[in-house]
Design a protein around this motif. Structure first.
Motif, short mmCIF file in Angstrom:
data_model
loop_
_atom_site.label_atom_id
_atom_site.label_comp_id
_atom_site.label_asym_id
_atom_site.label_seq_id
_atom_site.Cartn_x
_atom_site.Cartn_y
_atom_site.Cartn_z
N CYS A 1 -6.95 51.80 17.77
CA CYS A 1 -7.21 52.85 18.88
C CYS A 1 -5.88 53.80 18.61
O CYS A 1 -6.12 55.16 18.49
N CYS B 1 -5.63 56.03 15.58
CA CYS B 1 -6.43 57.15 15.31
C CYS B 1 -6.09 58.34 16.51
O CYS B 1 -6.31 59.54 16.18
N HIS B 2 -5.79 58.02 17.50
CA HIS B 2 -5.44 58.71 18.77
C HIS B 2 -4.13 59.07 19.34
O HIS B 2 -4.03 60.15 19.71
C1 HEC Z 1 -11.22 55.74 12.90
C2 HEC Z 1 -10.62 56.27 13.98
C3 HEC Z 1 -10.74 55.96 15.47
C4 HEC Z 1 -10.38 54.69 15.90
C5 HEC Z 1 -9.83 53.16 15.46
C6 HEC Z 1 -10.98 54.79 17.18
N1 HEC Z 1 -11.38 55.80 17.76
FE1 HEC Z 1 -11.84 56.86 19.28
N2 HEC Z 1 -12.65 58.31 18.45
C7 HEC Z 1 -12.54 58.54 17.12
C8 HEC Z 1 -13.39 59.61 16.85
C9 HEC Z 1 -13.36 60.53 15.29
C10 HEC Z 1 -13.60 60.30 18.14
C11 HEC Z 1 -14.76 61.62 18.12
C12 HEC Z 1 -13.68 62.59 18.18
C13 HEC Z 1 -14.19 64.03 18.79
O1 HEC Z 1 -14.98 64.36 17.96
O2 HEC Z 1 -13.92 64.54 19.71
C14 HEC Z 1 -13.50 59.27 19.14
C15 HEC Z 1 -13.54 59.36 20.45
C16 HEC Z 1 -13.11 58.70 21.58
C17 HEC Z 1 -12.99 58.71 22.88
C18 HEC Z 1 -13.98 59.83 23.23
C19 HEC Z 1 -13.38 60.87 24.23
C20 HEC Z 1 -14.32 61.63 24.69
O3 HEC Z 1 -14.67 63.03 24.19
O4 HEC Z 1 -15.15 61.14 25.77
C21 HEC Z 1 -12.39 57.84 23.32
C22 HEC Z 1 -12.27 57.48 24.83
C23 HEC Z 1 -11.88 57.07 22.32
N3 HEC Z 1 -12.37 57.53 21.28
C24 HEC Z 1 -11.12 55.69 22.62
C25 HEC Z 1 -10.87 54.89 21.76
C26 HEC Z 1 -10.50 53.66 21.75
C27 HEC Z 1 -10.15 52.83 23.25
C28 HEC Z 1 -10.37 52.95 20.77
C29 HEC Z 1 -10.05 51.48 20.44
C30 HEC Z 1 -10.85 50.52 20.87
C31 HEC Z 1 -10.69 53.96 19.47
N4 HEC Z 1 -10.83 55.12 20.25
C32 HEC Z 1 -10.61 53.97 18.29
C33 HEC Z 1 -11.74 57.79 16.30
C34 HEC Z 1 -11.28 56.61 16.12
#
Ligand code: HEC
Ligand code: HEC
Ligand code: HEC
Ligand code: HEC
Ligand code: HEC
Ligand code: HEC
Ligand code: HEC
Ligand code: HEC
Length: 496
Positions: free
Chosen positions: A296, A299-300
Motif C-alpha cells: 500500500c 503505491c500511495h
Molecule cells: C499497485 C499499486 C497499488 C497498491 C499496491 C495499492 N493501491 Fe490503493 N489505489 C491504487 C490506485 C491506482 C487507486 C485508484 C487511484 C485513483 O484513480 O484515484 C487506488 C485507490 C485506493 C484508495 C481509494 C481512495 C478513494 O478514492 O476512495 C484507497 C483508500 C487505497 N487505494 C488504499 C490502499 C491500501 C490500504 C492498500 C494496501 C492494502 C493499497 N491501496 C494498495 C493503487 C494501489
C-alpha cells in the motif's frame, strides 16, 4: 581550568547514561522516567529501546544528507540536539499547549503525544499529513448531517413494541467503539483522579474518547490526527508503516476492501511469498532491489528510487497527491475533492454530498481535468518502474470504464428508491426523514457503499474476486432485482 572540570563531570555523567546500554545519550529527565517506568510499564520501555529514537539523537540525525535524512525540520531546539528522543522529549513537549498536561514527579507530562509534538523534528510529514483527508476524518463525518443520520441508523439501539421497531440514538461509548475508532474521537480532559501507586499517591487526568488512535483524532492541544495510527508506539518502526497490515486495520471493508483486494492480487501474492527477501528498513526504498512488488505504502506514500538513485516518487503523507479520483462513492465515484476538509460541500439539491443523486459531480469542490492528469501521471510513474506502458494504459482504461459502469448501477438503484419515496412507500428525502433506516434504503446503501465500492477497489488494485462474486458485479445486479421486487410488491399492496 573550571571548564575542564565541567567537561570531566559531563564525561562521567555521559558514561553513567551510556552504561544503561543506549546508543544515544539519554537526557537526565528521561533517565528519571525510565527509572520508574522500567518496572511500571516494562513493555513500553523495551519497545522504545528498540526504536531509532533511542539510537539516534536529533543532532546526529541532522548530519545525514539527501534522501536518507529522517528529520525534516530545518531547526530543532538546541536543548534536544544532544540526547536520544526519550520519554521526556515527547511527553513533555509543548506542555503549555496541552490541556492534558499534569504534574508528574516534578515534570509537566502529557499523555497524548500529538502531530504537533512530532513536528518539532518531523515538520514536513506533519504539514503534509494535516492536508490529507485522513487528518480530517473526524470532521468529515461528524459535521455532515447526512452521515450523522447514517451513523445513527447503524449504531442506534433498536427497540420493538406494538408491531413496530423504533431507533434510539447511540451512546458515546458505542460511537467511540464504532465509527470513531478509525475516524478518530475527540479527546478531552474531564477532571483528574488520584491513585495510590507503588511510588505513593499520584494524580492523573481523566480523558474522554481515550484510548483512540483514529487518523482524524481531535487532540487536547487542538491539533488533528494521530501519527500512531500508522506508526505504532513505541518503536515507530518504518517497517510497520510500510507493510499492508497497518493500513488493513481500517481499510478492510466491505465498504472499503482495499486490503482484501490487495491480499488476493498478484502484488499481494508476491509480497506474501517473497517479503522475507525484501528490505523494509532501507531509506530511500529502491524498486526492484529492496522490494519487487508494491505494498500500500509503495503505491500511495513511499519515497521510491531506482537503482541509479533517480527519483520515481517523492514521499507523501498527503495521500491525495497520487489520486485523480475519489473511488469511494459518495454516492458516485468522482474526481478527487480540492480540499481535504469536505464537511462544507453541498450539491445543487442542497445535500452535503460531492455528487448529485442523479450522478453529476459537484464540480466547484472537485479537482479539474489538468490536476487529474498530473496525479494520474504521478501514480503511473510508479507502475512504469515495473511495467510497460501498454500494460499500465490497458489497466487504466479498464479501471476508468469500471468507474462509469459501477456509477451507472448506482444510478439505477437510486431511481428505484426515488420511486419508492415518491409513492410514499417509505419516508425519505422528500419527507426530510432519515434516508438510511428502511429496508429498501439499506439495500440502496449496500449498492453504492458495498458493491459499487468493492467493484471499483478491485478494478483499481487488481483483486478480481472482489469485483465479481465477492460483493462485486454479481451483487450489483442481484441487488437491483431485489430492490425492484420490493418496489413492485409494495406498489401492488398499496393499490389493493
Ligand atoms: C499497485 C499499486 C497499488 C497498491 C499496491 C495499492 N493501491 Fe490503493 N489505489 C491504487 C490506485 C491506482 C487507486 C485508484 C487511484 C485513483 O484513480 O484515484 C487506488 C485507490 C485506493 C484508495 C481509494 C481512495 C478513494 O478514492 O476512495 C484507497 C483508500 C487505497 N487505494 C488504499 C490502499 C491500501 C490500504 C492498500 C494496501 C492494502 C493499497 N491501496 C494498495 C493503487 C494501489
Ligand atoms: C517516581 C516514579 C515515576 C517517574 C519518575 C515517572 N513516572 Fe510516569 N508514571 C508513574 C506511575 C506509578 C504511573 C501510573 C501507572 C498506572 O496507571 O498504574 C505513571 C504514569 C505515566 C503516564 C500515563 C498517564 C495516564 O494517565 O495514562 C505517562 C504518560 C507517564 N507516566 C510518563 C512519564 C514521563 C514522561 C516521565 C518522565 C518525565 C515519568 N512518567 C516519570 C511513575 C513515574
Ligand atoms: C517519539 C515520541 C515518544 C517517545 C520517545 C515516547 N512516547 Fe510514550 N507515547 C507516544 C505516543 C505517540 C503515544 C500514543 C498515544 C497517542 O496516540 O498519542 C504514547 C503513549 C504513551 C503512554 C500511554 C499509552 C498506554 O498504552 O497507556 C505511556 C504510559 C507512555 N507513552 C510512556 C512513555 C515512556 C515511559 C516512554 C519512554 C520509555 C515514552 N512513552 C516514550 C510518543 C512517545
Ligand atoms: C526531538 C525530535 C523528535 C521528535 C519529537 C520525534 N522524532 Fe521521530 N525521529 C527523530 C530522530 C532523531 C529519528 C532517527 C533519525 C535517524 O535515525 O537518522 C527519528 C525517526 C523517526 C521515524 C523513522 C523510524 C525508522 O524505523 O526508520 C519515524 C517513523 C518517526 N521518527 C516518527 C515520529 C513520530 C510519529 C513522532 C511523534 C509521536 C516523532 N517521531 C517524534 C526525532 C524525533
Ligand atoms: C475500520 C475502520 C472504519 C470504521 C469503523 C468506520 N470507517 Fe468510515 N471510513 C474508513 C475508511 C478507511 C474510509 C476511507 C475509504 C476510502 O477513501 O477509500 C472511510 C470513509 C468514510 C466516509 C467518507 C467520508 C468523506 O466524505 O470523505 C464516511 C461518510 C464514513 N466513512 C462513514 C462511516 C460511518 C458512519 C461509520 C460508523 C457506522 C464508519 N465510517 C466507520 C474507515 C472506517
Ligand atoms: C486508524 C485508521 C486508518 C489507518 C491505520 C489508515 N487509514 Fe487511510 N483512511 C482512514 C479514514 C477514516 C479515511 C477517510 C477520511 C475521510 O474520508 O474523511 C482514510 C482515507 C484514506 C485514503 C483516501 C484519501 C483521499 O485523499 O482520497 C487513502 C488513499 C488512504 N486512507 C490510505 C491509507 C494507507 C496507504 C494506509 C496505511 C499506510 C492507511 N490509509 C492507514 C483510516 C485509516
Ligand atoms: C496513513 C499512515 C501514516 C500516518 C498517519 C503517518 N505516517 Fe509517517 N509514514 C507512513 C509510511 C507508509 C511511511 C514510509 C514512507 C516511505 O516508505 O518512504 C512513513 C514514514 C515516516 C517517517 C520516516 C521518514 C524516513 O526518512 O525514514 C517519518 C519521520 C514519519 N513517517 C513521520 C510521521 C509523522 C510525524 C506523522 C504524523 C503527523 C505520520 N508520519 C503519520 C505512514 C504514515
Ligand atoms: C515494484 C514493481 C511493481 C510496481 C511498482 C507495480 N507492479 Fe504491477 N506487478 C508487478 C509484478 C512483478 C507483477 C506480476 C507479473 C507477472 O506475474 O507476470 C505485477 C502484476 C500486475 C498486474 C497483473 C495482475 C494479474 O493478476 O493479472 C497488473 C494489472 C498490474 N501489476 C498493474 C500495476 C499497476 C496499475 C501499477 C501501478 C499503480 C503497478 N502494477 C505497479 C510489479 C509491480
Amino acid at each position: 581550568m573550571r571548564q575542564t572540570g565541567l567537561l570531566i563531570g559531563l564525561v562521567f555523567l555521559t558514561a553513567a547514561w551510556a552504561a544503561d546500554g543506549y546508543a544515544a545519550k539519554v537526557s537526565p529527565a528521561t533517565d528519571e522516567c525510565i527509572g520508574c517506568h522500567i518496572s511500571i510499564s516494562p513493555g513500553i520501555v523495551a519497545d522504545w529501546e528498540r526504536s531509532r529514537h533511542a539510537e539516534t539523537s536529533p543532532g546526529e540525525a541532522l548530519k545525514q544528507s539527501g534522501l536518507e535524512k529522517k528529520v525534516s525540520s530545518e531547526k530543532i531546539p538546541e536543548q534536544l540536539l544532544a540526547y536520544a528522543v526519550g520519554c521526556s522529549e515527547c511527553h513533555t513537549m509543548n506542555y503549555d499547549k496541552h490541556q492534558d498536561t499534569f504534574e508528574h514527579n516534578g515534570y509537566d507530562v502529557h499523555v497524548v503525544v500529538t502531530p504537533v509534538d512530532c513536528s518539532t523534528c518531523h515538520s514536513q510529514e506533519t504539514e503534509q499529513f494535516s492536508r490529507s483527508m485522513m487528518a480530517h476524518a473526524y470532521g468529515n463525518l461528524v459535521h455532515n448531517s447526512l452521515y450523522q443520520d447514517f451513523m445513527k441508523s447503524v449504531n442506534g439501539h433498536q427497540t420493538f413494541a406494538d408491531m413496530t421497531t423504533a431507533l434510539q440514538p447511540p451512546d458515546d461509548q458505542t460511537t467511540a467503539d464504532s465509527c470513531l475508532f478509525c475516524h478518530g474521537t475527540k479527546v478531552e480532559v474531564k477532571g483528574t483522579q488520584t491513585k495510590e501507586t507503588e511510588f505513593g499517591e499520584m494524580t492523573f487526568p481523566i480523558l474522554s474518547g481515550w484510548p483512540n488512535q483514529g487518523v482524524g483524532r481531535l487532540n487536547p492541544d487542538g491539533s488533528r490526527g494521530s501519527c500512531a495510527a500508522c506508526h505504532a508506539r513505541h518503536q515507530f518502526a518504518i517497517e510497520t508503516a510500510r507493510k499492508p497490515y497497518t493500513c488493513s486495520e481500517c481499510h478492510k471493508g466491505p465498504d472499503v476492501p482495499a486490503y482484501k483486494v490487495y491480499d488476493v492480487s498478484k502484488h499481494g501474492n508476491i509480497y506474501n511469498s517473497l517479503k522475507h527477501q525484501w528490505d523494509f528498513k532501507k531509506v530511500p526504498w529502491t524498486v526492484g532491489k529492496d522490494f519487487t512488488t508494491p505494498t500500500c505504502a509503495g503505491c500511495h506514500m513511499s519515497l521510491v528510487v531506482d537503482e541509479e538513485g533517480q527519483m520515481v516518487a517523492q514521499r507523501s503523507h498527503e495521500v491525495g497527491d497520487r489520486l485523480p479520483w475519489r473511488i469511494f462513492g459518495l454516492i458516485y465515484a468522482h474526481p478527487h475533492p480540492t480540499s481535504a476538509d469536505v464537511s462544507n460541500i453541498k450539491n445543487k439539491a442542497g445535500l452535503p454530498l460531492p455528487t448529485e443523486l442523479t450522478g453529476e459531480p459537484v464540480g466547484e469542490f472537485l479537482i479539474d481535468a489538468d490536476e487529474q492528469f498530473k496525479r494520474r501521471k504521478t501514480m503511473q510513474k510508479i507502475c512504469l518502474a515495473c511495467h510497460g506502458e501498454g500494460w499500465v494504459n490497458g489497466h487504466w482504461a479498464r479501471f476508468e470504464n469500471t468507474l462509469r459502469t459501477s456509477n451507472a448501477m448506482t444510478l439505477t438503484a437510486t431511481q428505484i428508491l426515488s420511486s419508492a419515496w415518491k409513492q410514499d412507500l417509505v419516508r425519505g428525502l422528500p419527507h426530510n426523514d432519515n434516508v438510511f433506516d428502511d429496508l429498501i434504503e439499506k439495500m440502496w446503501v449496500e449498492q453504492w457503499l458495498f458493491f459499487a465500492n468493492s467493484t471499483r477497489f478491485s478494478s483499481a488494485m487488481c483483486g478480481a474476486d472482489y469485483g465479481v462474486f465477492e460483493n462485486g458485479r454479481w451483487n450489483l445486479s442481484k441487488n437491483i432485482q431485489e430492490m425492484n421486487d420490493w418496489l413492485q410488491i409494495h406498489t401492488a399492496l398499496r393499490k389493493r
